[in-house]
Write an enzyme that holds these catalytic residues in place. Structure first.
Site, PDB file in Angstrom:
ATOM      1  N   LYS A 174      17.436  18.971 -14.259  1.00  0.00           N
ATOM      2  CA  LYS A 174      15.959  19.958 -13.753  1.00  0.00           C
ATOM      3  C   LYS A 174      16.274  21.109 -13.703  1.00  0.00           C
ATOM      4  O   LYS A 174      15.559  22.123 -13.555  1.00  0.00           O
ATOM      5  CB  LYS A 174      15.973  19.456 -12.371  1.00  0.00           C
ATOM      6  CG  LYS A 174      14.571  19.667 -11.391  1.00  0.00           C
ATOM      7  CD  LYS A 174      14.234  19.272  -9.833  1.00  0.00           C
ATOM      8  CE  LYS A 174      15.093  19.063  -9.216  1.00  0.00           C
ATOM      9  NZ  LYS A 174      14.461  20.386  -7.866  1.00  0.00           N
ATOM     10  N   ASP A 175      17.831  22.088 -13.102  1.00  0.00           N
ATOM     11  CA  ASP A 175      17.626  23.019 -12.915  1.00  0.00           C
ATOM     12  C   ASP A 175      17.704  23.836 -14.642  1.00  0.00           C
ATOM     13  O   ASP A 175      17.696  25.007 -14.912  1.00  0.00           O
ATOM     14  CB  ASP A 175      19.064  23.412 -12.565  1.00  0.00           C
ATOM     15  CG  ASP A 175      19.957  24.649 -12.330  1.00  0.00           C
ATOM     16  OD1 ASP A 175      18.918  25.565 -11.600  1.00  0.00           O
ATOM     17  OD2 ASP A 175      20.670  24.863 -12.531  1.00  0.00           O
TER      18      ASP A 175
END
Length: 899
Positions: free
Chosen positions: A559-560
């Protein structure tokens, strides 16, 4: 065996199960449903004739039947390969490992050493993509067994017909069973699900896995006598997070943890008792025709005396059968353990290790007296069961977020009258100095009679539950204390402090950092080095046998920074963390927080392990099995055996590779670093583009997942609507349900394009490495799978839910450009189009696509209706939400790997 035959077998398997389904539907007069199921080019559905509920139910079952048929066909394919071709041709099998070792000149004894030094720990977790009730899981299992039975070529026509009738009846039972939780499941429901696997599925799996290892060893021509001892087999243990994982999960209370530990113990003891009683009934060796070993008589006398009158009664029941007498005394001692008759130490088992010792003694007596066959036939599986499940069934990990711990410390400081009590705002040196000072002092600063605040009371009460359990039963049932979002050394020292306050520092419970984001992966080695050098860690080192567990999060790093940067940074972190541990005389092993999807670390286990950096597995793999992945990997008995063996043989292979440095290639790490950085930048540019959160909120059903009844855990950690606070699992799940699936590939297309344009020689070098660099090959195969699962037509439909035309155009242009570039350049790396290389993947999609479209249209229709209802408390809004969750569950079944 050719590809054509394989595909034909899968087609035949699908046709058979669908014919059974159609026959069942015709018998209960569901003729309109039959039209939907039979027609692969699905026409417009007559909505007056067929309700949305029927569409959802019928297609959900259809998709699951497809998966069942495909899994069964894959299993039969592996069986035929075992019979018709070389056993070692099956990827991920023990036979493959043995063949590799044989070719490398590895001696049998070294092979056995590698096997016995292998430790596999699958950890079951409940997450918001698994909603099946235990009843439906059992129906799946019955279907698996019937489909496997049908493959027996010696069955008569009548017997085949009988199996078909049984399948049809089972399908009707399934049709009439509510499949998912219409109310949000409680933790108790999720716990019942995982305990079912631990107590009903995994014991049989362990036996089959061991038999497969034995059989492969002998078939490869090695000495049979060397593979009879259960002590040389891989160590298999199971773990659980259900009832222990409290990160952002307010419903996991200390009392839930206490209940879970007690339930695990109860189930384990029952499991072992049944197996022990079964052994007693089979040990019918007569003393009249067999000489009685003196050491056996001596052991019987000693145990009988320790057990008093009950012991005397036990041996009187079988006066001429001392072998059975011995086992009966073990049953009696175990009974006292179950009943908690814990007064006299000779009266009960303090731990499963004592029972293991008794069984090991019994085995040695049998072998020394010429009864090797009985030892293998009647004792082997029992010894392995006790070794695997102990008296605890599965180790329960306790996980909490570092921010929660910070609040707890602040509350304790405030209650104790400290003026500077805002611990979460202290800088790192101050935090470390304060905690280190407290750890030097044996005096507690908390009082069991004082309430400090919500967070402090919760965490202290949880640790006290663990302490109480250990006082009674030891530490076998406790996994590790895991700190999610570990950002600094102090996040780990806080746990040491809490352990000190609850008298847990002198136990062998490990404190485990969880590195999740890309920044955490960068900083992890420095944090680990500080932690391993801390005086408290050094004091505890011998208790944890100088072994340090480190958990790696696949979801948040994805997600990062996107999938490519995530995987590469995980690879580098594993190398560096292992080096740090070795430098400080510790041995590290990794707990892989992987999910079912490729974005979250999923994929074939043998490829996953082959892709690990050298000298980082270190004999142990601990890995989460999440959500719907549990049923996919372990629902079918034969598939389960294959997957467990792939994990164990994969670790054993890494043991040998590390010892001999067989994998000494110079891989293009610098080029991979460049690719990762370019991918990361492109991904960050997307999610930081103005309007992205709005587009994401409109084009996916994340708002529905936040209200989900599919799992007991909230979709956000704190309830704040930001991307940072969103759990990574619904992030992946929501994109995949919209068939955009960007979490599995976005950033790669631009990175490869830039590499090819700016560094053409480097691109060619990377292309060459794909043949022999397991990590890169696995990464490209995984990424391509997500591209195949994406669907441009459906992407456009979901994107249209964002009514801001300009915003929609901006994001879809970015997404589609990277999609096209990724597909084209991966094909160039492999020098072959995906349609040629990935026929199986395309075939799976082809059998589902038209029916998936029906559900996608239904999903969008109800999503619009639900969003249009402004009254959050209305019955209509709640009914529509329930319908949406049913559609999501059906789509999840159709896409096979969504969350």
């Amino acid at each position: 065996m050719g590809k054509t035959n394989t595909f034909q077998n899968i087609i035949n398997a699908r046709k058979f199960i669908i014919d059974c389904y159609v026959e069942m539907l015709s018998r209960i007069n569901e003729n309109d449903v039959i039209d939907l199921i039979k027609n692969n080019n699905t026409p417009e559905i007559n909505k007056e004739k067929l309700s949305s509920d029927k569409i959802i139910q019928s297609l959900s079952i259809y998709f699951q039947l497809m998966t069942l048929a495909e899994e069964n066909a894959a299993t039969q394919y592996r069986r035929k390969k075992e019979n018709q071709e070389e056993l070692f041709s099956i990827r991920g099998s023990w036979a493959e490992a043995f063949k590799i070792w044989k070719d490398q000149g590895i001696h049998e004894d070294e092979m056995l050493e590698s096997i016995s030094n292998t430790h596999v720990i699958p950890v079951l977790t409940a997450h918001p993509t698994e909603a099946k009730r235990v009843t439906v899981i059992e129906i799946h299992r019955e279907l698996y067994l019937l489909l496997a039975k049908r493959e027996n070529t010696s069955l008569s026509k009548l017997e085949q017909n009988d199996i078909e009738e049984n399948i049809i009846s089972l399908l009707e039972r399934w049709w009439r069973t509510g499949e998912i939780y219409l109310e949000k499941p409680q933790i108790e429901d999720e716990r019942a699900n995982v305990v079912y696997y631990f107590s009903k599925i995994f014991p049989k799996l362990l036996e089959r896995s061991d038999e497969h290892l034995k059989g492969s060893w002998i078939e490869m021509g090695f000495k049979p006598s060397k593979i009879k001892n259960p002590d040389v087999f891989p160590k298999i243990n199971f773990g659980s997070w259900v009832g222990g994982d409290r990160d952002g999960h307010p419903f996991v209370t200390p009392s839930i943890t206490k209940e879970t530990l007690e339930l695990h113990r109860k189930q384990a003891l029952s499991l072992i008792k049944n197996k022990l009683v079964d052994a007693a009934t089979k040990f019918s060796i007569s003393a009249l025709s067999n000489p009685i070993p003196f050491q056996l008589l001596e052991a019987i006398e000693k145990k009988s005396a320790a057990l008093g009158k009950e012991g005397e009664k036990a041996i009187k029941r079988n006066p001429y059968e001392p072998w059975r007498q011995y086992i009966n005394l073990l049953v009696l001692k175990l009974d006292n353990t179950i009943k908690n008759n814990l007064t006299d130490s000779g009266y009960y088992y303090k731990s499963s290790k004592d029972l293991q010792d008794d069984l090991r003694f019994f085995r040695s007596v049998l072998i020394e007296n010429g009864m090797k066959g009985l030892a293998e036939d009647l004792l082997f599986a029992l010894e392995r069961l006790v070794s695997c499940f102990g008296f605890h069934l599965a180790k329960l990990d306790i996980r909490q977020n570092s921010a929660f711990h910070d609040k707890a410390i602040s509350q304790i400081l405030k209650s104790n009258g400290e003026k500077d009590f805002e611990f979460e705002n202290w800088d790192e040196p101050k935090r470390v100095a304060y905690l280190s000072k407290l750890l030097k002092n044996n005096e507690p600063i908390t009082d069991i009679t004082v309430s400090y605040g919500t967070e402090a009371d919760n965490v202290l009460d949880c640790y006290r539950v663990v302490r109480h359990h250990i006082n009674q039963y030891g530490t076998d049932g406790i996994g590790a204390f895991i700190v999610s979002m570990t950002r600094n050394l102090s996040d780990l020292l806080v746990v040491y402090f809490l352990m000190k306050e609850t008298q847990l520092l002198n136990t062998n419970i490990k404190v485990v950092p969880l590195f999740e984001t890309i920044d955490d992966l960068h900083n992890g080695p420095e944090i680990l080095e500080q932690f391993l050098q801390h005086p408290t860690t050094l004091l505890r080192a011998s208790k944890i046998e100088y072994k340090q567990e480190v958990m790696l999060g696949y979801s948040d790093s994805n997600k990062d920074g996107g999938t490519i940067a995530s995987k590469w940074n995980l690879f580098k972190a594993e190398e560096r963390l292992s080096e740090i541990a070795t430098k400080h005389n510790f041995k590290t092993y990794f707990f892989h927080g992987a999910g079912g999807t490729i974005s979250r670390g999923g994929g074939k286990y043998h490829r996953f392990l082959e892709s690990m950096p050298n000298n980082t597995v270190n004999g142990t793999i601990k890995i989460t099995v999440q959500g719907e992945t549990i049923a996919q990997l372990f629902g079918n008995p034969l598939t389960a055996t294959y997957n467990l063996n792939a994990l164990a043989s994969g670790v054993a292979k890494q043991n040998i590779i590390g010892k001999h440095n067989f994998d000494a290639h110079n891989y293009p790490f610098e080029i991979m670093e460049y690719l990762s950085q370019k991918s990361f930048e492109h991904y960050r540019e997307l999610i930081e583009t103005e309007g992205f959160i709005n587009f994401y909120g409109k084009a996916t059903c994340i708002d529905v997942l936040e209200k989900s009844k599919i799992g007991s855990r909230p979709a956000r950690r704190t309830g704040t609507r930001t991307l940072n606070d969103l759990r990574a699992i619904p992030w992946v799940f929501s994109w995949n349900l919209s068939r955009i699936s960007l979490t599995g590939w976005y950033g790669l297309g631009n990175a490869l394009k830039t590499l090819k344009e700016e560094k053409p020689d480097a691109f060619q070098n990377l292309k060459k490495s794909i043949k022999h660099w397991s990590f890169f090959r696995f990464l490209m195969i995984q990424t391509e799978t997500n591209l195949i699962l994406s669907n441009k037509e459906m992407m456009a439909l979901y994107a249209n839910l964002d009514d801001d035309t300009d915003e929609r155009k901006v994001f879809m242009s970015k997404i589609l450009t990277d999609y096209d570039n990724s597909f084209r350049l991966i094909e160039e790396l492999f020098d072959e189009p995906a349609t040629t290389r990935r026929q199986g993947q395309y075939d799976n999609i082809e059998w589902r696509n038209e029916k998936l479209k029906v559900l996608h249209h239904l999903h969008i229709k109800h999503l619009k209706a639900w969003r249009a209802l402004n009254d959050e408390t209305s019955n209509e809004k709640e009914k529509t939400l329930t319908k949406l969750l049913s559609i999501i569950n059906a789509l999840s079944s159709g896409l096979k790997n969504t969350g």
